[in-house]
Design an enzyme around this catalytic site. Sequence first.
Site, mmCIF file in Angstrom:
data_model
loop_
_atom_site.group_PDB
_atom_site.id
_atom_site.type_symbol
_atom_site.label_atom_id
_atom_site.label_comp_id
_atom_site.label_asym_id
_atom_site.label_seq_id
_atom_site.Cartn_x
_atom_site.Cartn_y
_atom_site.Cartn_z
ATOM 1 N N HIS A 389 0.832 -1.215 0.000
ATOM 2 C CA HIS A 389 0.000 0.000 0.000
ATOM 3 C C HIS A 389 0.862 1.259 0.000
ATOM 4 C CE1 HIS A 389 -3.756 2.203 1.222
ATOM 5 N NE2 HIS A 389 -2.843 3.058 1.698
ATOM 6 N N GLU A 390 1.792 1.335 0.942
ATOM 7 C CA GLU A 390 2.625 2.541 1.053
ATOM 8 C C GLU A 390 3.580 2.678 -0.128
ATOM 9 O OE1 GLU A 390 1.773 4.757 3.026
ATOM 10 O OE2 GLU A 390 0.458 3.551 4.295
ATOM 11 N N HIS A 393 1.778 4.585 -2.795
ATOM 12 C CA HIS A 393 1.876 6.034 -2.579
ATOM 13 C C HIS A 393 3.231 6.570 -3.042
ATOM 14 C CE1 HIS A 393 -1.840 6.578 -0.440
ATOM 15 N NE2 HIS A 393 -1.506 5.801 0.564
ATOM 16 N N HIS A 396 3.731 6.574 -6.745
ATOM 17 C CA HIS A 396 2.927 7.662 -7.314
ATOM 18 C C HIS A 396 3.702 8.976 -7.196
ATOM 19 C CE1 HIS A 396 -1.420 9.484 -7.611
ATOM 20 N NE2 HIS A 396 -0.607 9.948 -8.538
#
Length: 601
Positions: A389-390, A393, A396
């Site tokens: 998940h991180e 981020h 991105h």
Amino acid sequence: MQSLSKRAEIDEKYRWNLESIYATEADWEKDFIAVAESLPGLEAFKGKLGESGKVLFSCLQRQDKLMLQMEQVGVYAHMRRDEDTTNTPYQALYDRAMGLWSQLGAAASFITPEIVELSDEKLADFFKQEPQLELYRFALEQIMKMKQHTRSAEVEEVLAQTWEVMSGPSNIYDMLTDADFKFGTILNEKDEEVEVTHGRYISYLESQNRRVRQDAFKTLYATYAKYSNTLASVYATSVKADIFGAKVRGYKSSLESSLKPLNVPLEVYSNLLETVNKNLPTLHRYLRVRKRMLGLDDLHMYDLYVPLVAQADRKIPYEEAVETVVKGLNRLGETYVREMATGINSRWIDVYETPGKSSGAYSSGSYTTQPFILLNYQNNLDGMYTLAHELGHSMHSFYTNKNQPFPYANYSLFVAEVASITNEALLTDHLLGQTTDSALRMYLINAELEKFRTTLFRQTMFAEFEYETHRRAEEGEALTPDLLNSIYKELNVKYYGAETVVDEEIAYEWSRIPHFYRAFYVYQYSTGISAAAALSKQIIEEGDPAVERYLQFLKSGSSKYPTDLLKMAGVDMTTPRPVQQALDHFADMVDKFEQMSLQTV
């Protein structure tokens, strides 16, 4: 009693490399002073932005230069503080950085008011005078669109100076819950005394021993209940700050003030709440399956996280998690995977929980630095998914910073969760494709169901809580501890009560959700998982064309409005369709999981 390792005892390779930003705090101090001493140079443009396109461009460039430097100063101080929230020198470093942010905001506060005073004709003439101003065309269009909510230069300066004060509730909450709270101890499955911490709490709720789950649940919320008056006062002040900000800028509500600057229609929020509420019977059906599989007469709130397939439950060391995540994201292409792996090896990540470390997980960094990830890694599936998940981020941010000029490098909150949840979906597809073991497949499907329960359903419940508390406060109602507990308890009854005993302690859960101090942020987890479900499906089914659209989305930053960026990637979030499609996917998974569970009986 098992205790946490001290930070100095953790191998350097598991600690993020903040020295890549500043080798010493003396270097940080130099930049801090440089920003402070440069503020008059920005203020020198005050009253002159209407003179020419060249003057406007020069001012915006000066602002960007200061923001770049200030951003680096700020993220360093923030992350140093989060390494150990009990460290007073780092607290002071962070406080000074926040104070300087406020000063910079005040120094730049004249810019937007002076821009909105320009006529459309004059601004068009400025673009002809100064071709370099084209860099800021979309940014200036956004400013002009918000003309009715922009105040005079004097008022904007005052508002900018209030920023540090307005962030006070969030800072107080963080210090209280991260640095001061001690939750006590319980006995684990081996009857060993262990400390309940933020990082360990969920792992205790995942225990197959119901006594451990119940003890952790009651122990944690006993502390929050003890401080309920203080926490209610802190949260109520945060809500009042949201309402003040909305009123002073002429918005109809604090919700509108959060959505309108991003050009996100209010219907996106209402569509989410309505669509999820219509589909609550599917959640209740899943909870019935959970209760049956656990062999319980009554399903309690502390029974919601325990894995339903115990024989597939296994420890996942951090190195194994990294290797699996890297393989799981192969669908995004060789370049993506290589750059991500390089980042991990470059110490992007602060891995393990240590005393005083900020709880939870996040991705951070600035335009001028590498990405950084704070974890409190636990050796389980949830820990591996948090890593994926991180990294979503961070990748991105990595692609945005690499491909966009600074004015468009900060992607909006509305799209912030899309990349992270897409990573999770692709990881699940990879793991399911790697095994024929029915127990492990059930485990993975259960994990996917839990992701939807905790993200799409639970975060929407959080969004409903935020909507209700802000609505009531805007109508003049006092947000007392009893009222907040009542609102939150009633929402839990609606979302879970048909199949679950809604324990009294859950009424205090609102007080342990730090995201409530970023008003109307949590709904974006729900819209994010809906968009991610659509995008990951496209990536899996279409291959390269969908990957190319998706990577272009990652590279686009804030160069378009967020709903337009998602449309470009292949998802229209202005309609209820993506949310309903995600809920349909959840329903299909419930069907599969229920059938598999009956076959194993």
